[in-house]
Structure formats: C-alpha cells, structure tokens
Design a protein around this motif. Sequence first.
Motif, PDB file in Angstrom:
ATOM      1  N   THR A 464       0.768  -1.279  -0.204  1.00 37.41           N
ATOM      2  CA  THR A 464      -0.046  -0.218   0.033  1.00 37.41           C
ATOM      3  C   THR A 464       0.811   1.291   0.146  1.00 37.41           C
ATOM      4  O   THR A 464       0.446   2.164  -0.694  1.00 37.41           O
ATOM      5  CB  THR A 464      -1.228  -0.084   1.268  1.00 37.41           C
ATOM      6  OG1 THR A 464      -1.843  -1.122   1.292  1.00 37.41           O
ATOM      7  CG2 THR A 464      -1.786   1.375   1.231  1.00 37.41           C
ATOM      8  N   ILE A 465       1.931   1.231   0.645  1.00 31.92           N
ATOM      9  CA  ILE A 465       3.053   2.567   0.917  1.00 31.92           C
ATOM     10  C   ILE A 465       3.527   2.547  -0.362  1.00 31.92           C
ATOM     11  O   ILE A 465       3.641   3.597  -1.031  1.00 31.92           O
ATOM     12  CB  ILE A 465       4.069   2.115   2.049  1.00 31.92           C
ATOM     13  CG1 ILE A 465       3.147   2.284   3.236  1.00 31.92           C
ATOM     14  CG2 ILE A 465       5.036   3.149   1.971  1.00 31.92           C
ATOM     15  CD1 ILE A 465       4.088   1.800   4.306  1.00 31.92           C
ATOM     16  N   ILE A 466       3.837   1.548  -1.101  1.00 37.76           N
ATOM     17  CA  ILE A 466       4.711   1.558  -2.275  1.00 37.76           C
ATOM     18  C   ILE A 466       3.658   2.047  -3.510  1.00 37.76           C
ATOM     19  O   ILE A 466       4.001   2.890  -4.336  1.00 37.76           O
ATOM     20  CB  ILE A 466       5.156   0.252  -2.750  1.00 37.76           C
ATOM     21  CG1 ILE A 466       6.455  -0.065  -2.090  1.00 37.76           C
ATOM     22  CG2 ILE A 466       5.514   0.412  -4.345  1.00 37.76           C
ATOM     23  CD1 ILE A 466       6.976  -1.440  -2.331  1.00 37.76           C
ATOM     24  N   ASN A 467       2.422   1.791  -3.408  1.00 39.36           N
ATOM     25  CA  ASN A 467       1.362   2.155  -4.330  1.00 39.36           C
ATOM     26  C   ASN A 467       1.001   3.326  -4.342  1.00 39.36           C
ATOM     27  O   ASN A 467       0.919   4.250  -5.343  1.00 39.36           O
ATOM     28  CB  ASN A 467      -0.009   1.361  -4.042  1.00 39.36           C
ATOM     29  CG  ASN A 467       0.009  -0.090  -4.505  1.00 39.36           C
ATOM     30  OD1 ASN A 467       0.741  -0.446  -4.804  1.00 39.36           O
ATOM     31  ND2 ASN A 467      -0.921  -0.799  -3.930  1.00 39.36           N
ATOM     32  N   VAL A 468       1.257   4.116  -3.055  1.00 42.19           N
ATOM     33  CA  VAL A 468       0.990   5.681  -2.965  1.00 42.19           C
ATOM     34  C   VAL A 468       2.491   6.332  -3.401  1.00 42.19           C
ATOM     35  O   VAL A 468       2.376   7.191  -4.445  1.00 42.19           O
ATOM     36  CB  VAL A 468       0.830   6.096  -1.686  1.00 42.19           C
ATOM     37  CG1 VAL A 468       0.811   7.529  -1.446  1.00 42.19           C
ATOM     38  CG2 VAL A 468      -0.579   5.485  -1.332  1.00 42.19           C
ATOM     39  N   ILE A 469       3.704   6.004  -2.769  1.00 42.51           N
ATOM     40  CA  ILE A 469       4.752   6.592  -3.042  1.00 42.51           C
ATOM     41  C   ILE A 469       5.398   6.267  -4.613  1.00 42.51           C
ATOM     42  O   ILE A 469       5.886   7.461  -5.140  1.00 42.51           O
ATOM     43  CB  ILE A 469       5.882   6.185  -2.029  1.00 42.51           C
ATOM     44  CG1 ILE A 469       5.351   6.779  -0.539  1.00 42.51           C
ATOM     45  CG2 ILE A 469       7.178   6.898  -2.235  1.00 42.51           C
ATOM     46  CD1 ILE A 469       6.176   6.614   0.651  1.00 42.51           C
ATOM     47  N   ASP A 470       5.520   5.074  -4.903  1.00 41.33           N
ATOM     48  CA  ASP A 470       6.099   4.743  -5.964  1.00 41.33           C
ATOM     49  C   ASP A 470       5.009   4.766  -7.263  1.00 41.33           C
ATOM     50  O   ASP A 470       5.461   5.424  -8.357  1.00 41.33           O
ATOM     51  CB  ASP A 470       6.663   3.381  -6.192  1.00 41.33           C
ATOM     52  CG  ASP A 470       8.111   3.395  -5.193  1.00 41.33           C
ATOM     53  OD1 ASP A 470       9.277   3.386  -5.710  1.00 41.33           O
ATOM     54  OD2 ASP A 470       7.833   2.941  -4.318  1.00 41.33           O
ATOM     55  N   PHE A 471       3.934   4.259  -7.125  1.00 40.78           N
ATOM     56  CA  PHE A 471       3.136   4.425  -8.244  1.00 40.78           C
ATOM     57  C   PHE A 471       1.911   5.654  -8.236  1.00 40.78           C
ATOM     58  O   PHE A 471       0.941   5.628  -9.180  1.00 40.78           O
ATOM     59  CB  PHE A 471       2.310   3.236  -8.356  1.00 40.78           C
ATOM     60  CG  PHE A 471       3.223   1.840  -8.440  1.00 40.78           C
ATOM     61  CD1 PHE A 471       4.300   1.972  -9.271  1.00 40.78           C
ATOM     62  CD2 PHE A 471       3.295   0.784  -7.366  1.00 40.78           C
ATOM     63  CE1 PHE A 471       5.404   0.805  -9.353  1.00 40.78           C
ATOM     64  CE2 PHE A 471       4.251  -0.251  -7.438  1.00 40.78           C
ATOM     65  CZ  PHE A 471       5.044  -0.231  -8.513  1.00 40.78           C
ATOM     66  N   SER A 477      -7.272   4.064  -4.022  1.00 41.82           N
ATOM     67  CA  SER A 477      -6.973   3.021  -5.009  1.00 41.82           C
ATOM     68  C   SER A 477      -5.637   2.358  -4.609  1.00 41.82           C
ATOM     69  O   SER A 477      -5.423   0.951  -4.820  1.00 41.82           O
ATOM     70  CB  SER A 477      -6.423   3.765  -6.314  1.00 41.82           C
ATOM     71  OG  SER A 477      -7.458   4.844  -6.922  1.00 41.82           O
ATOM     72  N   ALA A 478      -4.804   2.624  -3.928  1.00 35.40           N
ATOM     73  CA  ALA A 478      -3.675   2.147  -3.192  1.00 35.40           C
ATOM     74  C   ALA A 478      -4.139   0.790  -2.434  1.00 35.40           C
ATOM     75  O   ALA A 478      -3.600  -0.275  -2.233  1.00 35.40           O
ATOM     76  CB  ALA A 478      -2.793   2.962  -2.640  1.00 35.40           C
TER      77      ALA A 478
END
Length: 550
Positions: A464-471, A477-478
């Motif tokens: 979830t963190i990567i979905n926000v920070i990277d993507f 959505s994350a």
Amino acid sequence: MSGCVSGQLGKNNSGEYKNGMVVSAHPEASEVGIAILKKGGNAVDAAVAVQFALAVVYPNAGNLGGGGFMVYRSAKGEINALDFREKAAASASRDMYLDSVGNPIVNKSLYGHLAAGVPGSVDGMVEAHKKYGKLSWAEVVQPAVDLSQNGFRITKRQASELNGLHRDLMKFNPDGTAFINLESTWKENDLLVQKELANTLKLVQEKGRAGFYEGAVADSIVAEMQKGKGLITKTDLQNYHAAWRKPITGTYRGYKIITMPPTSSGGIALVQLLQSVEPYPLKKWGYNKDSTVQVIVEAERRVYADRATHLGDPDFYAVPKNELLDRQYNKQRMASFTWDAATPSSAVLAGNVKGKEHEETTHFSIVDKEGNAVSITTTLNGSYGSLVVVKGGGFLLNNEMDDFSVKPGAPNMYGLVGGEANAIAPNKRMLSSMTPSILEKDGKLFMVVGTPGGSTIITSVFQTIINVIDFEMPMQSAVAAKKFHHQWLPDEVYVEKDALDSLTTAKLKAKGYKIQARGAIGRVDAILKTKWGAYQGGADPRGDDKAVGY
Ligand code: DON
C-alpha cells in the motif's frame, strides 16, 4: 495500472475532508469515532471509542478479550507506541501444545480456553487515554455501552458468519451467548443486543482497568477458565500491563516511517522491505509488472526468513534490531538475488511447510483537526478468536497463543514458522505481524495505515505504501489495488485474483516462481494527507469498511 479496483478519489472529490477522519472495518464504529471528534475529542479519544465500539459491532476481531498495538503521532511530531498484546499465563509452558512424542496437537492452540492469552485491550485503552485523552473516560466508553445495550443492525456478511458458526459457538458455549440465535437463522439488519457485554462495558466505564482485571469480570474469566481447563488466573489478570515502547523509525525515498516495534515483527519487517527495494526503480517498471513483482517477492522471502529466526517478545529475547534495520545489511541480503531465476527459499534458510488461509483482525486509522494521528491494529487472532464467550461477561476470548512457535519449525495457522525467539514462556508475549504505521513527509503527517491479514499484514502495508509513493495512487486506489504475497515458507507467491496479468504470470513462472491464486490479501484502512492539505480515506472494498470524515 492493471488489476486496480475502481473507487479513486480525485482532488475535488467529496471524500476529502479538512477536520478529521476515521476509517474502520465497520460503519457504526467509524461513525462513533467521528462523533467523538466532532464533540471536541482528539484522535486518541476517538480511537478508544472506536476500539470499544468494534468490540460490540465487529466481534470477529474487535475485542475486549484480545490485544493489539497503537502507533501515535501528535500534531507537534511526538511519536509513541503502545503494546497491549496478550501474554501467556504464568503457568504456560514451552511444550503445552505438544503430544507425548513432541508433535503439535491439532487445534489445541487454536480453539477453546487453552488457546487464550491474558487479554490486553482494556488496559491498553486505559493507558492510551490516561496519557493522551482529552474527553472524560466515561464519555469515550459510552457509545459502546449504548451499542451493546440497545443493539445494532448486523450486516449481511455478519449474519452469514454467525449462522456458519452456530454449531461451533454452541460447542464452546453450551449455555448460549448473544451470538447464538436459537429461534431462527440470523438475517441482515437483525438487531444484535448484547446485555452481558453492556454490563462489562459499564464496569469498565465506572472503574477503568479494575472493572475488567478485578471484581465481577475477572471472576467470570477465571470461572470460565476453570470450566474449560484454561490457564488464566486472577493473578495473571492483575499482573497484566500494557507497555509503552519506542516506535521503529526508518526512511523510504525521503518519507519517514513510524511503525510498531517488537512484540510485533511488523515494523522491523516493513522497514527491512522498504530498504531492500529502495535501490530499484519500481516507478519506472510499474505497478505489478514482472520486475517489480520479482524484486518485491525476493525481498519478502529474505525478510520473512529473518522474522522466523530473530523476532520475539523483546522483554524475553534480545531482538537484533539495529542489525536488521541496517541499510547495508538489507542490501547485502538482496545481493544473492538474480534476475534469471527465483531464489529457492531452501537456499535462504532451511525448512518446508504449508500455509493456510483463515484470518481476522482489524485495523483503524484516525486523524483529528489538530493533526494528531492514531494507527491501531487489534485482534482476537482467528475470526471470533477461541470461540469461547466469557459467561456473564459477554465477550470473546482470543486464540492468540497460536502466534507462538508451539514447536520449532512447525507452522502456525498462517503458515509462519519460528524457533527459540518466539517459544512459549510464562508471561511472555507471542510474536505478531501487525503493522500499524504512520508516515511523515518533510516533518509533516503524510499517511496513517495498517491492516489485518495474519502473515500477509506486512506485505499489504508495504505494498500500500509503495502504491502511493512509487505508483502515485490516491489512497482509495492504493488500498483497493490487488496484492501478492511471499513469506519465505511455503515457497509460493500468493496472488489475489487479477493481481497479475497473464504475461507477467508467464514470465515469472518461467523463472521458477510458484504462483498460487488465493482470496483477499489484507483489508487496509488508511488515511492520506494530500499536498493540498485534505484528508483522503482508503476503506478496503474487501470488507464492510468505511471512511467517514468531516
Ligand atoms: O498478531 C498477529 O500477527 C495475528 N494474530 C494477526 C491475526 C490476523 O491478522 C487475522 N486477520 N485477518
């Protein structure tokens, strides 16, 4: 962005709020939290009210008879962590779930009185409120008293769960409980009234921790233990105290991570995972593309192997925290990864086990008007815990003892293995994966996040963190985005339906990854503070979860 469930909240969406937000697993509990905030309570007041409300309206995981963790960040940047995890009773022993030849006895640590650890939630809430609460204790407990006394309307999902559990609940509670419907089957919108629970909550409201760990409620717990050959005594209850701990902190691409230290493995593992993938250009590769999946899976394989060996109750075992959180160490661990083929888990560390799905815990995230933030994950362990409802007390007891390593190398209900660090000992806390976390950017609040999901908790928070920070996904959505999971053993990549497209799956299989379809991974409830200063909620569509703001 393939495989991502809809429900995005855009910049001007009415789902963004300025003054406060509560995201929890049950609409009634979210409403209770928001009402407390609107009344002038702060995030901790709302959190205590939500914890007690969930014990009424979400008995799968909301609890008085379980435990959990809180990560806190004040608007001014003070951080703290509260460990209200259950403990083994004083008479618990290392081999208590093994037969005469040393094999684990099936279900002994999972169902019935012997599966329960000494509950921590009530003391945890008392401690949290004493330190940070603003409204009176009586005010924050009141909504749960009302919900249990007057009843609440059950959801369709709850009706079907309670019907499904009818026989098991009868077995462990032959005298009946409010959850057993003797007249007919439960239906959506039926009123569930819990009079015994209301009495317990009133005692907690009047007397604080003494209302639960002493007097009539303590008597009921001990009587229940005697009936079912459980171990918890009056002394165990009197001696239980939640512990304030120093949060784990780390950084990822310029964001600061504030997360739960041991007795959870979650915080250390989360920071290890973020450090392991940080050198790789995930953003360039894209969400759930083969290179992204490969790097994440290899990081998870290595970090979960560490978890099995090095993590346990810090009051009993010297967790090598600094070593595990060393950036160089995690980089070194990734050095054995090659693009050509999956690293076999047997080459990372020995072992061979099977995993199982069966999960229920709950997470809630809260922010208030000042910007104070609370991230709490709480659990009975399995859905409806040990299935034992304390007679007279009206609340379920946990089956958290299964989170200990009952025998070195023997998998628990989540397929997790462990050894010495997480062996059973009197008064020891069982290792957890729960990962309530808070993120900062440039010294300001950025995200509040956490989830249930047993061993998949760490993965879900991480992704979830990567979905926000990277993507660069919005919060909703994350949270909704499909996840995948590897936990070292068994050596399989679990994927949610539609998480990976067929080309990605084919490429990974060709490299030797064993891809295994499974049901929901996680049930994340999170809040994001946007660049434009609004709170954006992410309530997981995998459940009845709801984000409420004002
Ligand atoms: O503390 C732990 O890691 C487990 N007892 C959590 C259980 C859980 O998440 C079940 N949930 N879905």
